[in-house]
Design an enzyme around this catalytic site. Structure first.
Site, PDB file in Angstrom:
ATOM      1  N   LYS A 157     -10.387 -15.015   4.020  1.00 52.37           N
ATOM      2  CA  LYS A 157     -10.880 -16.375   4.160  1.00 52.37           C
ATOM      3  C   LYS A 157      -9.909 -17.340   3.507  1.00 52.37           C
ATOM      4  O   LYS A 157      -9.804 -17.396   2.287  1.00 52.37           O
ATOM      5  CB  LYS A 157     -12.275 -16.493   3.544  1.00 52.37           C
ATOM      6  CG  LYS A 157     -13.156 -17.329   4.417  1.00 52.37           C
ATOM      7  CD  LYS A 157     -14.612 -17.022   4.243  1.00 52.37           C
ATOM      8  CE  LYS A 157     -15.391 -17.856   5.263  1.00 52.37           C
ATOM      9  NZ  LYS A 157     -16.767 -18.028   4.909  1.00 52.37           N
ATOM     10  N   TRP A 184     -11.509 -18.171   8.746  1.00 49.47           N
ATOM     11  CA  TRP A 184     -11.236 -16.735   8.847  1.00 49.47           C
ATOM     12  C   TRP A 184      -9.868 -16.480   9.445  1.00 49.47           C
ATOM     13  O   TRP A 184      -9.476 -17.100  10.436  1.00 49.47           O
ATOM     14  CB  TRP A 184     -12.263 -16.066   9.756  1.00 49.47           C
ATOM     15  CG  TRP A 184     -13.581 -15.849   9.096  1.00 49.47           C
ATOM     16  CD1 TRP A 184     -13.886 -16.112   7.792  1.00 49.47           C
ATOM     17  CD2 TRP A 184     -14.757 -15.338   9.705  1.00 49.47           C
ATOM     18  NE1 TRP A 184     -15.190 -15.784   7.552  1.00 49.47           N
ATOM     19  CE2 TRP A 184     -15.751 -15.315   8.710  1.00 49.47           C
ATOM     20  CE3 TRP A 184     -15.066 -14.894  10.986  1.00 49.47           C
ATOM     21  CZ2 TRP A 184     -17.041 -14.862   8.961  1.00 49.47           C
ATOM     22  CZ3 TRP A 184     -16.341 -14.457  11.242  1.00 49.47           C
ATOM     23  CH2 TRP A 184     -17.325 -14.435  10.242  1.00 49.47           C
ATOM     24  N   THR A 201     -22.488   8.415   6.737  1.00 44.95           N
ATOM     25  CA  THR A 201     -21.423   7.440   6.997  1.00 44.95           C
ATOM     26  C   THR A 201     -20.260   7.791   6.086  1.00 44.95           C
ATOM     27  O   THR A 201     -20.456   8.361   5.006  1.00 44.95           O
ATOM     28  CB  THR A 201     -21.877   6.004   6.673  1.00 44.95           C
ATOM     29  OG1 THR A 201     -22.201   5.957   5.287  1.00 44.95           O
ATOM     30  CG2 THR A 201     -23.082   5.599   7.479  1.00 44.95           C
ATOM     31  N   GLU A 231     -23.810   4.960  12.751  1.00 40.07           N
ATOM     32  CA  GLU A 231     -25.180   4.494  12.953  1.00 40.07           C
ATOM     33  C   GLU A 231     -25.526   4.314  14.435  1.00 40.07           C
ATOM     34  O   GLU A 231     -26.669   4.043  14.785  1.00 40.07           O
ATOM     35  CB  GLU A 231     -25.390   3.144  12.238  1.00 40.07           C
ATOM     36  CG  GLU A 231     -25.392   3.229  10.715  1.00 40.07           C
ATOM     37  CD  GLU A 231     -24.012   3.139  10.077  1.00 40.07           C
ATOM     38  OE1 GLU A 231     -23.010   3.435  10.774  1.00 40.07           O
ATOM     39  OE2 GLU A 231     -23.917   2.782   8.887  1.00 40.07           O
TER      40      GLU A 231
END
Ligand code: ADP
Length: 552
Positions: free
Chosen positions: A449, A454, A192, A337
């Site tokens: 936040k 959000w 990754t 992934e």
């Protein structure tokens, strides 16, 4: 009772065998490190891959050994894709944009035994060659004459037992039969990019790779056929170039590899000279291409579609491609992934009669799940939010080409989150509409936040990117005494433009709930990009850690 069909394992070598037999004359064109345009065919590719498989055996490579590459997109890299995996070893694509320390860390972690590299990366290899623990052979992907002419002797001297790729190929004949083995055998390894923590290895199998290629080629996915000429800008050193080197063999498409020429001008020239119909890459690459095309008043004569993913594609880019250049953008989402494909934004039939405006709104979403991937959005208690819910939550996925655990068990059990029912948490925050189109609103680490609610940083970036004076925009959370966090917009202006904080903030009016409007704008010369061309918001957050918003 079992079915009575042949039990042939899904092996990567079978893709090459198919391409050689059924599309043998189809071309593979590469811009080479040597500076020229190289032309070959699938037939020749198969021959040379067999020779390379024999060369690997001669170097002592055993099944399951890791063989690393540090290379651009090109025919030699493609030969290694097949020679290494096809012979039962594991192709480990290393990212050459990483820092030498990271390359050493990853090569050691993977226990690479041989490392192939393009001449461009000679300085990087010279910097790591004395430090890696397991690499026994270093192979430069060119011929000896080119190496002698272009590599400084003192740099070459730092690399023990340096071999030349073309010497290895020339020393072998092509009498080699691809071995058959269990389709669950490991085929390739990719780490990754580590935008969120230490790089971790994702180990693909032959089965997962072949199934993923089938799905990627489908009409509502990347829609690839033998008549296509595909130019993958997306690098073969990260997540298998979104599977295009496998899809190419599967469908017999012409492949056009750009090598190191990833600037707008070089790409445009290849698109035109090779009749490219389909391309794929991250948004930052297309920015360079669009700037070049715009500045020189050019048009695409053959390119019909481009796949954009890896980070959110700004709607302004989708429109520019569609309206000015007649190129249809397919927005796609995935991750290392996931091999990487998860969703592609292809239209359902119901959108045919809709206005262009409505269709563009759909195209801005990351798209629908490709068969083989299932996905769901859950709230903070793990309860699934229904399709059509306006609330965003954590996006979970599962399927036969999605990671179960990281290489060597790094990071523990990634599926632990999902209570044993086998879903992988993507770390993305998303919602799925009633038609099944998924939209990423944030990465969980990037979420802002404000007062417990959000704010989607991607929406805010997309609006800024639609302003004609903005070249790049990142929205990050800045600390706020009352609301905990508020959005701070970091902007790179287009050269020669004049834009003030007030003008940009006014641009948000009417486009978004007022409380979402960024609290401040800072103009910078550049936004740090990671090794796969994505904005590194963690670096920006670090840079602006002590930043005080004007209202604070
Ligand atoms: P890393 O996770 O190390 O950055 P990946 O290349 O695997 O490396 O990145 C996967 C992530 O990239 C996804 O989880 C998602 O956050 C982001 N991403 C990929 N495609 C898109 C897209 N079309 N829109 C928004 N984010 C995307």
């Amino acid at each position: 009772m079992n079915g009575q069909m042949m039990q042939l394992p899904l092996l990567i070598s079978s893709l090459l065998v198919h391409a050689e037999r059924h599309h043998g004359e189809r071309e593979i064109v590469s811009r080479r490190v040597e500076g020229d345009i190289h032309r070959t065919t699938y037939k020749e590719l198969a021959t040379r891959a067999r020779r390379m498989a024999k060369a690997l055996a001669r170097l002592g490579v055993q099944p399951a050994d890791r063989v690393a590459t540090l290379a651009w997109n090109g025919y030699r890299h493609m030969e290694l894709y097949y020679a290494v995996s096809g012979s039962g070893a594991v192709l480990h694509t290393l990212n050459p944009r990483l820092h030498p320390d990271q390359v050493v860390y990853i090569a050691d972690h993977a226990e690479d035994s041989v490392l192939f590299f393009d001449l461009t990366f000679l300085p990087l290899v010279a910097a790591v060659a004395g430090r890696t623990k397991s690499v026994r052979h270093w192979v430069v992907m060119t011929d000896r004459a080119h190496l002698s002419k272009n590599a400084p002797a003192d740099v070459v001297a730092k690399i023990p037992n340096l071999l030349a790729y073309e010497d290895l190929v020339a020393a072998e004949d092509d009498h080699y039969a691809w071995p058959s083995f269990d389709e669950n055998t490991a085929s390739s390894l990719c780490y990754t990019s580590g935008t969120t923590g230490n790089p971790k290895g994702v180990l693909y199998s032959h089965r997962s790779t072949v199934l993923h290629a089938y799905a990627a080629a489908l009409p509502d996915a990347l829609n690839c056929g033998s008549a296509d000429a595909i130019l993958p800008v997306v690098p073969m050193f990260h997540v298998n170039a979104w599977s295009l080197p496998y899809v190419g063999c599967m469908v017999g498409a012409k492949l056009v590899f750009p090598g190191a020429g990833l600037d707008g001008k070089s790409l445009y020239e290849l698109f035109e000279s090779e009749g490219v119909t389909l391309s794929a890459g991250v948004p930052t690459v297309w920015q360079g291409l669009l700037a070049h095309v715009e500045a020189n008043n050019l048009r695409f004569s053959t390119m019909k579609r481009t796949i954009i993913g890896g980070s959110a594609c700004p709607p302004a880019m989708i429109r520019a491609f569609g309206e000015k250049y007649g190129v249809h953008v397919l927005h796609a989402w995935g991750m290392t992934e996931m091999s990487p494909l998860g969703t592609v934004c292809a239209f359902k039939g119901k959108h045919a009669g809709q206005s262009q405006q409505e269709r563009y709104a759909v195209m801005a979403k990351q798209g629908r799940a490709v068969y083989g991937v299932d996905m769901k959005v859950v709230d903070e208690n793990g309860a699934e939010l229904p399709f059509g819910s306006e609330t965003s939550g954590d996006l979970l996925v599962r399927g036969p080409w999605i990671l179960e655990k990281y290489f060597k068990g790094e990071g523990g059990d990634p599926l632990r989150y999902s209570d044993g029912d086998g879903w992988f948490p993507t770390g993305d925050v998303a919602k799925i509409d009633a038609d099944g189109y998924m939209q990423i609103t944030d990465r969980s680490k990037d979420v802002i936040k404000s007062g417990g609610e959000w704010i989607g940083s991607i929406d805010l970036e997309n609006i800024a990117m639609a302003h004609p004076a903005v070249a790049m925009a990142a929205c990050i959370a800045a600390p706020h005494p009352k609301w905990d966090e508020r959005p701070l917009l970091v902007v790179v202006k287009k050269p020669g433009t004049d834009l003030t904080r007030e003008q940009l903030l006014a641009f948000y009016e009417g486009k978004i709930a007022k409380w979402w409007t960024p609290d401040d704008v800072v103009f910078v010369d550049a936004i740090p990009l990671g090794a796969t061309g994505k904005m590194q918001k963690n670096k920006l957050r670090e840079q602006f850690r002590d930043y005080r918003l004007p209202t604070a």
